[in-house]
Design a protein around this motif. Structure first.
Motif, PDB file in Angstrom:
ATOM      1  N   GLN A 128       0.831  -1.207   0.000  1.00  0.00           N
ATOM      2  CA  GLN A 128       0.000   0.000   0.000  1.00  0.00           C
ATOM      3  C   GLN A 128       0.864   1.255   0.000  1.00  0.00           C
ATOM      4  OE1 GLN A 128      -2.440  -0.601   3.477  1.00  0.00           O
ATOM      5  NE2 GLN A 128      -4.070  -1.598   2.305  1.00  0.00           N
ATOM      6  N   ALA A 129       1.979   1.206   0.725  1.00  0.00           N
ATOM      7  CA  ALA A 129       2.902   2.343   0.738  1.00  0.00           C
ATOM      8  C   ALA A 129       3.447   2.583  -0.662  1.00  0.00           C
ATOM      9  CB  ALA A 129       4.039   2.089   1.720  1.00  0.00           C
ATOM     10  N   ARG A 130       3.873   1.515  -1.325  1.00  0.00           N
ATOM     11  CA  ARG A 130       4.425   1.619  -2.678  1.00  0.00           C
ATOM     12  C   ARG A 130       3.397   2.225  -3.631  1.00  0.00           C
ATOM     13  NH1 ARG A 130       3.832  -2.091  -6.393  1.00  0.00           N
ATOM     14  NH2 ARG A 130       3.511  -3.736  -4.873  1.00  0.00           N
ATOM     15  N   GLU A 131       2.145   1.740  -3.555  1.00  0.00           N
ATOM     16  CA  GLU A 131       1.094   2.247  -4.437  1.00  0.00           C
ATOM     17  C   GLU A 131       0.834   3.737  -4.208  1.00  0.00           C
ATOM     18  OE1 GLU A 131      -2.422  -0.146  -4.104  1.00  0.00           O
ATOM     19  OE2 GLU A 131      -1.332  -1.991  -4.593  1.00  0.00           O
ATOM     20  N   ALA A 132       0.776   4.146  -2.941  1.00  0.00           N
ATOM     21  CA  ALA A 132       0.530   5.558  -2.625  1.00  0.00           C
ATOM     22  C   ALA A 132       1.674   6.438  -3.130  1.00  0.00           C
ATOM     23  CB  ALA A 132       0.349   5.737  -1.118  1.00  0.00           C
ATOM     24  N   LEU A 133       2.898   5.942  -2.975  1.00  0.00           N
ATOM     25  CA  LEU A 133       4.057   6.701  -3.439  1.00  0.00           C
ATOM     26  C   LEU A 133       4.069   6.820  -4.958  1.00  0.00           C
ATOM     27  CD1 LEU A 133       6.557   5.160  -0.934  1.00  0.00           C
ATOM     28  CD2 LEU A 133       6.094   7.601  -1.139  1.00  0.00           C
ATOM     29  N   LEU A 134       3.840   5.717  -5.643  1.00  0.00           N
ATOM     30  CA  LEU A 134       3.852   5.743  -7.108  1.00  0.00           C
ATOM     31  C   LEU A 134       2.731   6.606  -7.680  1.00  0.00           C
ATOM     32  CD1 LEU A 134       4.786   2.042  -7.947  1.00  0.00           C
ATOM     33  CD2 LEU A 134       6.227   4.079  -8.144  1.00  0.00           C
ATOM     34  N   ALA A 135       1.618   6.710  -6.948  1.00  0.00           N
ATOM     35  CA  ALA A 135       0.492   7.535  -7.398  1.00  0.00           C
ATOM     36  C   ALA A 135       0.739   9.024  -7.139  1.00  0.00           C
ATOM     37  CB  ALA A 135      -0.791   7.088  -6.693  1.00  0.00           C
ATOM     38  N   GLY A 136       1.821   9.340  -6.416  1.00  0.00           N
ATOM     39  CA  GLY A 136       2.117  10.736  -6.114  1.00  0.00           C
ATOM     40  C   GLY A 136       1.267  11.302  -4.995  1.00  0.00           C
ATOM     41  N   ASP A 137       0.739  10.414  -4.138  1.00  0.00           N
ATOM     42  CA  ASP A 137      -0.157  10.837  -3.061  1.00  0.00           C
ATOM     43  C   ASP A 137       0.566  11.211  -1.770  1.00  0.00           C
ATOM     44  OD1 ASP A 137      -2.301  10.356  -4.740  1.00  0.00           O
ATOM     45  OD2 ASP A 137      -2.659   8.337  -3.962  1.00  0.00           O
ATOM     46  N   VAL A 138       1.872  10.980  -1.701  1.00  0.00           N
ATOM     47  CA  VAL A 138       2.639  11.222  -0.470  1.00  0.00           C
ATOM     48  C   VAL A 138       3.515  12.458  -0.659  1.00  0.00           C
ATOM     49  CG1 VAL A 138       4.348  10.276   1.127  1.00  0.00           C
ATOM     50  CG2 VAL A 138       2.696   8.747   0.031  1.00  0.00           C
ATOM     51  N   THR A 139       3.494  13.339   0.333  1.00  0.00           N
ATOM     52  CA  THR A 139       4.416  14.470   0.315  1.00  0.00           C
ATOM     53  C   THR A 139       5.296  14.426   1.561  1.00  0.00           C
ATOM     54  OG1 THR A 139       2.909  16.004   1.445  1.00  0.00           O
ATOM     55  CG2 THR A 139       2.819  15.957  -0.965  1.00  0.00           C
ATOM     56  N   VAL A 140       6.518  14.891   1.390  1.00  0.00           N
ATOM     57  CA  VAL A 140       7.449  15.079   2.501  1.00  0.00           C
ATOM     58  C   VAL A 140       7.879  16.535   2.441  1.00  0.00           C
ATOM     59  CG1 VAL A 140       9.657  14.413   3.518  1.00  0.00           C
ATOM     60  CG2 VAL A 140       8.237  12.677   2.407  1.00  0.00           C
ATOM     61  N   ASN A 141       7.613  17.238   3.523  1.00  0.00           N
ATOM     62  CA  ASN A 141       7.911  18.676   3.578  1.00  0.00           C
ATOM     63  C   ASN A 141       7.299  19.422   2.396  1.00  0.00           C
ATOM     64  OD1 ASN A 141       9.354  18.161   5.946  1.00  0.00           O
ATOM     65  ND2 ASN A 141      11.233  17.773   4.804  1.00  0.00           N
ATOM     66  N   GLU A 142       6.053  19.047   2.094  1.00  0.00           N
ATOM     67  CA  GLU A 142       5.223  19.685   1.069  1.00  0.00           C
ATOM     68  C   GLU A 142       5.706  19.463  -0.361  1.00  0.00           C
ATOM     69  OE1 GLU A 142       4.363  23.732   2.140  1.00  0.00           O
ATOM     70  OE2 GLU A 142       3.539  23.153   4.080  1.00  0.00           O
ATOM     71  N   GLU A 143       6.572  18.455  -0.578  1.00  0.00           N
ATOM     72  CA  GLU A 143       7.003  18.100  -1.924  1.00  0.00           C
ATOM     73  C   GLU A 143       6.629  16.644  -2.186  1.00  0.00           C
ATOM     74  OE1 GLU A 143      11.052  18.992  -2.835  1.00  0.00           O
ATOM     75  OE2 GLU A 143      10.925  21.001  -1.988  1.00  0.00           O
ATOM     76  N   VAL A 144       6.066  16.363  -3.362  1.00  0.00           N
ATOM     77  CA  VAL A 144       5.685  14.993  -3.710  1.00  0.00           C
ATOM     78  C   VAL A 144       6.926  14.104  -3.680  1.00  0.00           C
ATOM     79  CG1 VAL A 144       4.768  13.501  -5.529  1.00  0.00           C
ATOM     80  CG2 VAL A 144       3.715  15.730  -5.094  1.00  0.00           C
ATOM     81  N   GLU A 145       6.770  12.952  -3.037  1.00  0.00           N
ATOM     82  CA  GLU A 145       7.884  12.004  -2.918  1.00  0.00           C
ATOM     83  C   GLU A 145       7.433  10.643  -3.420  1.00  0.00           C
ATOM     84  OE1 GLU A 145      11.073  10.657  -2.974  1.00  0.00           O
ATOM     85  OE2 GLU A 145      11.355  12.397  -1.671  1.00  0.00           O
ATOM     86  N   GLU A 146       8.250  10.013  -4.274  1.00  0.00           N
ATOM     87  CA  GLU A 146       7.912   8.702  -4.834  1.00  0.00           C
ATOM     88  C   GLU A 146       8.869   7.610  -4.382  1.00  0.00           C
ATOM     89  OE1 GLU A 146       7.846   9.351  -9.054  1.00  0.00           O
ATOM     90  OE2 GLU A 146       5.835  10.211  -8.984  1.00  0.00           O
ATOM     91  N   ARG A 147       9.906   7.970  -3.618  1.00  0.00           N
ATOM     92  CA  ARG A 147      10.923   6.992  -3.216  1.00  0.00           C
ATOM     93  C   ARG A 147      10.588   6.382  -1.858  1.00  0.00           C
ATOM     94  NH1 ARG A 147      15.935  10.517  -2.916  1.00  0.00           N
ATOM     95  NH2 ARG A 147      14.340  11.944  -2.159  1.00  0.00           N
TER      96      ARG A 147
END
Length: 75
Positions: free
Chosen positions: A32-51
């Protein structure tokens, strides 16, 4: 800034983004983490993160799906 007050999540030592999402309760599995990251749904310090393997630091703000968590590194 997050829509809600971020919840502080304490971690010991090095934590990677995929692990942190599970610790914070944002996702239940690594998949689920991988899917959320690949979809661009996760931000770190207000920047989209995919890693999934991105190393987080004390004070980083992680957001996903209306939730927000602040990293607090102990030890």
């Amino acid at each position: 800034m997050p829509e809600v007050e971020p919840e502080v999540v304490e971690v010991t030592g090095v934590v990677r983004l995929g692990q942190f999402l599970k610790l914070a309760g944002a996702v239940e599995t690594g998949g689920q983490a991988r899917e959320a990251l690949l979809a661009g749904d996760v931000t770190v310090n207000e920047e989209v993160e995919e890693r999934r393997g991105r190393q987080l630091s004390d004070g980083d703000l992680v957001e996903l799906g209306g939730g927000a968590w602040t990293v607090h590194v102990t030890g």
